[in-house]
Design a protein around this motif. Structure first.
Motif, PDB file in Angstrom:
ATOM      1  N   MET A   1     -31.887  77.773  -1.994  1.00  0.00           N
ATOM      2  CA  MET A   1     -31.106  77.003  -1.045  1.00  0.00           C
ATOM      3  C   MET A   1     -30.588  75.742  -1.707  1.00  0.00           C
ATOM      4  O   MET A   1     -31.183  75.243  -2.654  1.00  0.00           O
ATOM      5  CB  MET A   1     -31.980  76.637   0.160  1.00  0.00           C
ATOM      6  N   LYS A   2     -29.494  75.246  -1.193  1.00  0.00           N
ATOM      7  CA  LYS A   2     -28.852  74.061  -1.732  1.00  0.00           C
ATOM      8  C   LYS A   2     -28.624  73.036  -0.631  1.00  0.00           C
ATOM      9  O   LYS A   2     -28.434  73.379   0.531  1.00  0.00           O
ATOM     10  CB  LYS A   2     -27.492  74.401  -2.351  1.00  0.00           C
ATOM     11  N   LYS A   3     -28.648  71.777  -1.038  1.00  0.00           N
ATOM     12  CA  LYS A   3     -28.288  70.674  -0.142  1.00  0.00           C
ATOM     13  C   LYS A   3     -26.977  70.103  -0.649  1.00  0.00           C
ATOM     14  O   LYS A   3     -26.851  69.729  -1.807  1.00  0.00           O
ATOM     15  CB  LYS A   3     -29.361  69.595  -0.159  1.00  0.00           C
ATOM     16  N   ILE A   4     -26.014  70.039   0.240  1.00  0.00           N
ATOM     17  CA  ILE A   4     -24.710  69.462  -0.085  1.00  0.00           C
ATOM     18  C   ILE A   4     -24.617  68.126   0.633  1.00  0.00           C
ATOM     19  O   ILE A   4     -24.777  68.054   1.853  1.00  0.00           O
ATOM     20  CB  ILE A   4     -23.558  70.378   0.376  1.00  0.00           C
ATOM     21  N   GLU A   5     -24.371  67.068  -0.135  1.00  0.00           N
ATOM     22  CA  GLU A   5     -24.146  65.740   0.433  1.00  0.00           C
ATOM     23  C   GLU A   5     -22.709  65.362   0.099  1.00  0.00           C
ATOM     24  O   GLU A   5     -22.335  65.339  -1.070  1.00  0.00           O
ATOM     25  CB  GLU A   5     -25.095  64.722  -0.172  1.00  0.00           C
ATOM     26  N   ALA A   6     -21.933  65.095   1.114  1.00  0.00           N
ATOM     27  CA  ALA A   6     -20.533  64.733   0.910  1.00  0.00           C
ATOM     28  C   ALA A   6     -20.289  63.352   1.502  1.00  0.00           C
ATOM     29  O   ALA A   6     -20.626  63.101   2.660  1.00  0.00           O
ATOM     30  CB  ALA A   6     -19.620  65.756   1.558  1.00  0.00           C
ATOM     31  N   ILE A   7     -19.721  62.466   0.697  1.00  0.00           N
ATOM     32  CA  ILE A   7     -19.302  61.145   1.156  1.00  0.00           C
ATOM     33  C   ILE A   7     -17.794  61.235   1.360  1.00  0.00           C
ATOM     34  O   ILE A   7     -17.049  61.462   0.408  1.00  0.00           O
ATOM     35  CB  ILE A   7     -19.633  60.045   0.122  1.00  0.00           C
ATOM     36  N   ILE A   8     -17.350  61.074   2.607  1.00  0.00           N
ATOM     37  CA  ILE A   8     -15.938  61.276   2.926  1.00  0.00           C
ATOM     38  C   ILE A   8     -15.395  60.109   3.745  1.00  0.00           C
ATOM     39  O   ILE A   8     -16.148  59.272   4.233  1.00  0.00           O
ATOM     40  CB  ILE A   8     -15.734  62.599   3.700  1.00  0.00           C
ATOM     41  N   LYS A  12     -11.773  61.997   8.408  1.00  0.00           N
ATOM     42  CA  LYS A  12     -11.770  63.394   7.973  1.00  0.00           C
ATOM     43  C   LYS A  12     -12.973  64.176   8.497  1.00  0.00           C
ATOM     44  O   LYS A  12     -13.103  65.373   8.250  1.00  0.00           O
ATOM     45  CB  LYS A  12     -11.751  63.471   6.437  1.00  0.00           C
ATOM     46  N   LEU A  13     -13.868  63.524   9.235  1.00  0.00           N
ATOM     47  CA  LEU A  13     -15.098  64.171   9.674  1.00  0.00           C
ATOM     48  C   LEU A  13     -14.842  65.410  10.527  1.00  0.00           C
ATOM     49  O   LEU A  13     -15.445  66.457  10.300  1.00  0.00           O
ATOM     50  CB  LEU A  13     -15.980  63.180  10.435  1.00  0.00           C
ATOM     51  N   ASP A  14     -13.967  65.317  11.509  1.00  0.00           N
ATOM     52  CA  ASP A  14     -13.712  66.472  12.382  1.00  0.00           C
ATOM     53  C   ASP A  14     -13.155  67.654  11.602  1.00  0.00           C
ATOM     54  O   ASP A  14     -13.531  68.802  11.852  1.00  0.00           O
ATOM     55  CB  ASP A  14     -12.763  66.096  13.522  1.00  0.00           C
ATOM     56  N   GLU A  15     -12.275  67.381  10.650  1.00  0.00           N
ATOM     57  CA  GLU A  15     -11.712  68.470   9.838  1.00  0.00           C
ATOM     58  C   GLU A  15     -12.784  69.136   8.985  1.00  0.00           C
ATOM     59  O   GLU A  15     -12.811  70.356   8.858  1.00  0.00           O
ATOM     60  CB  GLU A  15     -10.583  67.939   8.948  1.00  0.00           C
ATOM     61  N   GLU A  75     -15.906  74.337  -1.243  1.00  0.00           N
ATOM     62  CA  GLU A  75     -14.446  74.477  -1.138  1.00  0.00           C
ATOM     63  C   GLU A  75     -13.949  74.048   0.235  1.00  0.00           C
ATOM     64  O   GLU A  75     -12.899  73.412   0.355  1.00  0.00           O
ATOM     65  CB  GLU A  75     -14.030  75.918  -1.424  1.00  0.00           C
ATOM     66  N   ALA A  76     -14.707  74.389   1.282  1.00  0.00           N
ATOM     67  CA  ALA A  76     -14.313  74.003   2.640  1.00  0.00           C
ATOM     68  C   ALA A  76     -14.320  72.490   2.797  1.00  0.00           C
ATOM     69  O   ALA A  76     -13.375  71.906   3.344  1.00  0.00           O
ATOM     70  CB  ALA A  76     -15.257  74.652   3.658  1.00  0.00           C
ATOM     71  N   ILE A  77     -15.377  71.843   2.303  1.00  0.00           N
ATOM     72  CA  ILE A  77     -15.464  70.385   2.397  1.00  0.00           C
ATOM     73  C   ILE A  77     -14.343  69.738   1.584  1.00  0.00           C
ATOM     74  O   ILE A  77     -13.651  68.837   2.057  1.00  0.00           O
ATOM     75  CB  ILE A  77     -16.834  69.879   1.918  1.00  0.00           C
ATOM     76  N   GLN A  78     -14.186  70.209   0.359  1.00  0.00           N
ATOM     77  CA  GLN A  78     -13.176  69.616  -0.520  1.00  0.00           C
ATOM     78  C   GLN A  78     -11.775  69.768   0.063  1.00  0.00           C
ATOM     79  O   GLN A  78     -10.994  68.821   0.074  1.00  0.00           O
ATOM     80  CB  GLN A  78     -13.250  70.280  -1.892  1.00  0.00           C
ATOM     81  N   GLY A  79     -11.468  70.935   0.586  1.00  0.00           N
ATOM     82  CA  GLY A  79     -10.142  71.158   1.163  1.00  0.00           C
ATOM     83  C   GLY A  79      -9.895  70.329   2.406  1.00  0.00           C
ATOM     84  O   GLY A  79      -8.799  69.794   2.602  1.00  0.00           O
ATOM     85  N   ALA A  80     -10.907  70.183   3.258  1.00  0.00           N
ATOM     86  CA  ALA A  80     -10.730  69.452   4.509  1.00  0.00           C
ATOM     87  C   ALA A  80     -10.746  67.945   4.308  1.00  0.00           C
ATOM     88  O   ALA A  80     -10.109  67.210   5.062  1.00  0.00           O
ATOM     89  CB  ALA A  80     -11.827  69.850   5.500  1.00  0.00           C
ATOM     90  N   GLY A  89     -13.736  60.515  -1.809  1.00  0.00           N
ATOM     91  CA  GLY A  89     -15.180  60.690  -1.740  1.00  0.00           C
ATOM     92  C   GLY A  89     -15.748  61.547  -2.850  1.00  0.00           C
ATOM     93  O   GLY A  89     -15.077  61.864  -3.835  1.00  0.00           O
ATOM     94  N   LYS A  90     -16.993  61.945  -2.664  1.00  0.00           N
ATOM     95  CA  LYS A  90     -17.736  62.730  -3.646  1.00  0.00           C
ATOM     96  C   LYS A  90     -18.542  63.796  -2.924  1.00  0.00           C
ATOM     97  O   LYS A  90     -18.896  63.649  -1.761  1.00  0.00           O
ATOM     98  CB  LYS A  90     -18.726  61.853  -4.414  1.00  0.00           C
TER      99      LYS A  90
END
Length: 112
Positions: A1-8, A12-15, A75-80, A89-90
């Motif tokens: 399993m992986k944990k993805i942490e995205a700072i955005i 852009k949160l809803d997208e 990819e979904a996070i990066q695109g949105a 962000g990162k």
């Protein structure tokens, strides 16, 4: 399993949430954050005085997913979240060794 942490960026949160839902990821955690990277904040004028705002408002999104969903989720996070401007962000990815659902005691991917 992986944990993805995205700072955005906050707007852009809803997208990002919708993009993750579309690929089948259900749960996520969201926290308000402040920070800066290369953009190093900005200056503002308040009552005639100029001052520097070092920490910009951001949102931190955390998602736990199976290894096979990782690429689609990133990819979904990066695109949105992408606007094409500095400060988008990162995304950080780390390994998760164990997950336990408190209510049922389920462990591993069943708990996610």
């Amino acid at each position: 399993m992986k944990k993805i942490e995205a700072i955005i960026k906050p707007f852009k949160l809803d997208e990002v949430k919708d993009a993750l839902h579309e690929i089948g990821l259900q749960g996520l955690t969201v926290m308000e954050a402040k920070g800066f990277g290369r953009q190093k904040g900005h200056t503002e004028l308040y009552r005639g005085a100029e001052y520097v705002v070092d920490f910009l408002p951001k949102v931190k999104v955390e998602v736990i997913c199976s290894d096979d969903m990782l690429d689609r989720a990133v990819e979904a996070i990066q695109g949105a979240a992408r606007t094409g401007r500095i400060g988008d962000g990162k995304i950080f990815v780390s390994d998760i060794s164990e997950v336990i659902r408190i209510r049922t005691g389920e462990r591993g991917e069943d708990a996610v």
